[in-house]
Write an enzyme that holds these catalytic residues in place. Structure first.
Site, short mmCIF file in Angstrom:
data_model
loop_
_atom_site.label_atom_id
_atom_site.label_comp_id
_atom_site.label_asym_id
_atom_site.label_seq_id
_atom_site.Cartn_x
_atom_site.Cartn_y
_atom_site.Cartn_z
CB THR B 27 -0.08 -2.80 5.93
OG1 THR B 27 -0.08 -1.97 4.99
CG2 THR B 27 0.18 -4.22 6.16
CG LEU B 28 -5.38 -4.26 9.03
CD1 LEU B 28 -6.75 -4.51 8.71
CD2 LEU B 28 -5.03 -3.61 10.53
#
Lengths: 272, 249
Positions: B27-28
Site C-alpha cells: 500500500t503506497l
C-alpha cells in the site's frame, strides 16, 4: 492383570477399548502427593502436601501461578507439571498481549487438554504423567478444573488428587454444597482440613503444606507460612475441626497426637 | 516474466526467472477513501456517526458506502481511509468473532479485546511498511461498561469519551469538548452529533449530505438507515456573489 499384551505403546487399543498407557499415566498421578482444590462463587483455593524426600532435601514445588487470575496445583511427575505450567503461562501471556484482557479459564483448560490429548495419539510420544487442578477467576466467576493425562478435563466445586486423596474427597463430598457462599477464610480452612485428611494421623503444620488463593480483587498468590500456621492453630483450638460432624465421623487421631517430628519447629530449607 | 507471491508478507511482485524481483506491491497510497467518523459515549451506551461517501481522489464516486459496521454482539466499528482495507479488516474481525462464538462457553470478546486485537494487526502491518490505510473508531458496551477507542494505520491507539478521525478531529472534537456530558440522553446525543456532522458537511469537501448513525447499548446494536440534514446557505455574502467584482461568477 492380563493386560500386558496391549500396553506397549499408547497407540495400541486393547480389545476392551482401552488405552493402557494412558491409564498407567493416570496411575502416576495417584502416586504423587496430594493436592486439593475448592471454590466458591468468588474465590478458589488450592492446597498441596509438601513432603521432602528426606530431612536434607527441600520439598517439591506443587503450586504454580500461570497468570494474575489463574494458578495450578500438580500431582504426579513434577517435571511434566513444570513443563505444562510453562505452557499455561505462555498461553495466558499470549492472550493478554493480543487482547489486553485475561484468558478465560475455561479456554485455558481446553488448550491444556488438547495438548494432553495429542500425546495419547502419537506413537513417538508418551502421555504427561501429571494431573493438574486449575483454579482461576474470570468474568464468569471463580472456577476449578481437573486436567487428566488422558486429555479429559472436568469442572469441580471441590476435588482432590494424588495419594490418599480419597480421604480428602470424602470430607469435601460432605461439605461442597455450601461452598458457593463460603467466605474466603472458610474456604482456606476447609482446604487445610482436606489436606489434613490426606495426612492420616500426621500432625498438620504450615511446613508440610502450601495453600494458594485467587478471587475477586485478589490475584493468584501463595499464602505465607505464618498465616497458614495461624489458620491451623485456630482449627485446632475449635474442637477437632471446622464442624462437629467431621470430628465425629473422621478418626480423631489428627489433632490429638503430637507428631514425632522435631523438625516442625524450624522452617525447612526451601520454604515458600 | 511472471507474477510471484511472497511467502513472507503476501506481497505480489514480477519475477524474471533470470533476474531477481523487479517490483513489489504494498500500500503506497489510498484510492477509494471515506472521510471522518465521529464517536461518543452517552448515558446508555455509545454512538457512532459518519457519512456514506466513498471518494475517488477529489471525485465523490460512491455515495452509499456503509462505513460503520457491527462486530459481534458488543462492538461497533467505524472506518475512514481506504475502503478496501476496511473490508479486509472486517474479514479479520468477522473471523475472530466466529471463532470466539464457536467456543460457545459463556465468554465473549468485548470491545476492549477487539480493539487490542485490531491494534496488533495495524501495528504489525505498519512495521512491514504495508499498512491498512485506515483510521478506525471502535465503540461498544459490555456488561454495562462503555468503551470507545481509536486505532489508525500507524498503530496509534487510545480511548476517550468522544473521538473522531480525520477532519472530525479538527472540526467536531472542539464542539464535543465543550458540549459533551456523561449523562446525555440518546436524543441529546443525536442533536450534538448532528451539529458536528453539519459542520463537517459544510467544511469537509469529501463529505456528502447522507449520514448514518449507529448506537450500541447493553440491549444491542442499531444501525439507523441513512438520512440527510437540513443545510442553510442563505447567508448575505452568498447573495449576489458578483457584487464586488462585476463579471465574475
Amino acid at each position: 492383570m492380563f493386560r500386558n499384551q496391549y500396553d506397549t505403546d499408547v497407540t495400541t487399543w486393547s480389545p476392551a477399548g482401552r488405552l493402557f498407557q494412558v491409564e498407567y499415566a493416570m496411575e502416576a498421578v495417584k502416586q504423587g502427593s496430594a493436592a486439593v482444590g475448592l471454590r466458591s462463587k468468588t474465590h478458589a483455593v488450592l492446597g498441596a502436601v509438601n513432603k521432602a524426600a528426606s530431612d536434607l532435601a527441600s520439598h517439591q514445588r506443587k503450586l504454580f501461578r500461570a497468570d494474575q487470575h489463574v494458578g495450578v496445583a500438580i500431582a504426579g511427575l513434577t517435571a511434566d507439571g513444570r513443563v505444562l505450567s510453562r505452557f499455561l503461562r505462555n498461553e495466558c501471556i499470549n492472550h493478554s498481549f493480543v487482547y489486553e484482557s485475561p484468558l478465560p479459564v475455561s479456554r485455558l483448560v481446553v488448550q491444556l487438554a488438547d495438548k494432553a490429548q495429542v500425546c495419547t495419539q502419537r506413537s513417538w510420544k508418551r502421555p504427561f504423567g501429571v494431573g493438574l487442578l486449575v483454579a482461576g477467576l474470570d468474568e464468569t466467576g471463580a472456577h476449578l478444573y481437573y486436567n487428566c493425562p488422558s486429555g479429559n478435563y472436568f469442572e469441580y466445586q471441590a476435588f482432590a488428587i494424588g495419594s490418599r486423596s480419597q480421604a480428602a474427597k470424602t470430607f469435601l463430598e460432605r461439605r461442597f454444597q455450601e461452598y458457593d457462599t463460603y467466605s474466603r477464610e472458610d474456604l482456606i480452612k476447609d482446604a487445610l482440613f482436606a489436606i489434613k485428611e490426606t495426612l492420616q494421623g500426621e500432625k498438620l503444620t504450615a511446613q508440610l503444606c502450601t495453600v494458594a488463593i485467587v478471587g475477586e480483587g485478589e490475584a493468584f498468590h501463595i499464602i505465607d507460612q505464618q498465616t497458614i500456621q495461624e489458620y491451623i492453630d485456630a482449627m485446632e483450638l475449635s474442637t477437632g475441626g471446622p464442624d462437629e460432624e467431621a470430628a465425629a465421623a473422621a478418626p480423631p487421631s489428627a489433632e490429638a497426637q503430637e507428631g514425632g517430628e522435631g523438625a516442625s519447629s524450624e522452617p525447612a530449607p526451601m520454604d515458600i | 516474466m511472471e507474477l510471484q507471491r511472497s511467502m513472507v508478507d503476501g506481497s505480489v511482485c514480477m519475477k524474471d526467472s533470470a533476474k531477481s524481483e523487479i517490483s513489489s506491491e504494498r500500500t503506497l497510497y489510498p484510492y477509494v477513501t471515506g472521510t471522518s467518523i465521529i464517536g461518543m459515549k452517552y448515558k446508555d451506551g455509545v454512538i457512532l456517526a459518519s457519512d456514506t461517501a466513498g471518494s475517488y481522489g477529489s471525485t465523490l464516486r460512491y455515495k452509499s458506502v456503509e462505513r460503520i459496521k457491527q462486530v459481534g454482539d458488543h462492538t461497533l466499528i467505524g472506518a475512514s481511509g481506504e475502503i478496501s482495507d476496511f473490508q479486509e479488516i472486517m474479514r479479520y474481525l468477522d473471523e475472530l468473532i466466529l471463532y470466539d462464538k464457536m467456543w460457545d462457553d459463556g465468554n465473549s470478546l468485548g470491545p476492549k479485546e477487539v480493539h487490542n486485537y485490531l491494534n496488533r494487526i495495524m501495528y504489525n502491518r505498519r512495521n512491514k511498511f504495508n499498512p491498512l490505510w485506515n483510521s478506525l473508531v471502535l465503540g461498544g458496551v459490555k456488561k454495562g461498561q462503555k468503551y470507545l477507542g481509536t486505532v489508525n494505520m500507524i498503530g496509534t491507539h487510545y480511548e476517550d469519551d468522544h473521538l473522531a478521525t480525520g477532519f472530525g478531529n479538527h472540526l467536531a472534537r472542539p464542539i464535543l469538548r465543550s458540549e459533551w456530558r456523561e449523562d446525555l440522553t440518546f436524543e441529546e446525543a443525536v442533536k450534538l452529533i448532528e451539529k458536528c456532522l453539519l459542520v463537517l458537511l459544510y467544511r469537509d469537501r469529501s463529505s456528502i449530505n447522507k449520514f448514518q448513525i449507529a448506537k450500541i447499548t447493553d440491549e444491542g446494536t442499531t444501525i439507523f438507515p441513512p438520512y440527510a440534514l437540513k443545510t442553510f446557505w442563505g447567508f448575505s455574502h452568498f447573495q449576489n456573489p458578483s457584487k464586488g467584482a462585476a463579471g465574475t461568477w
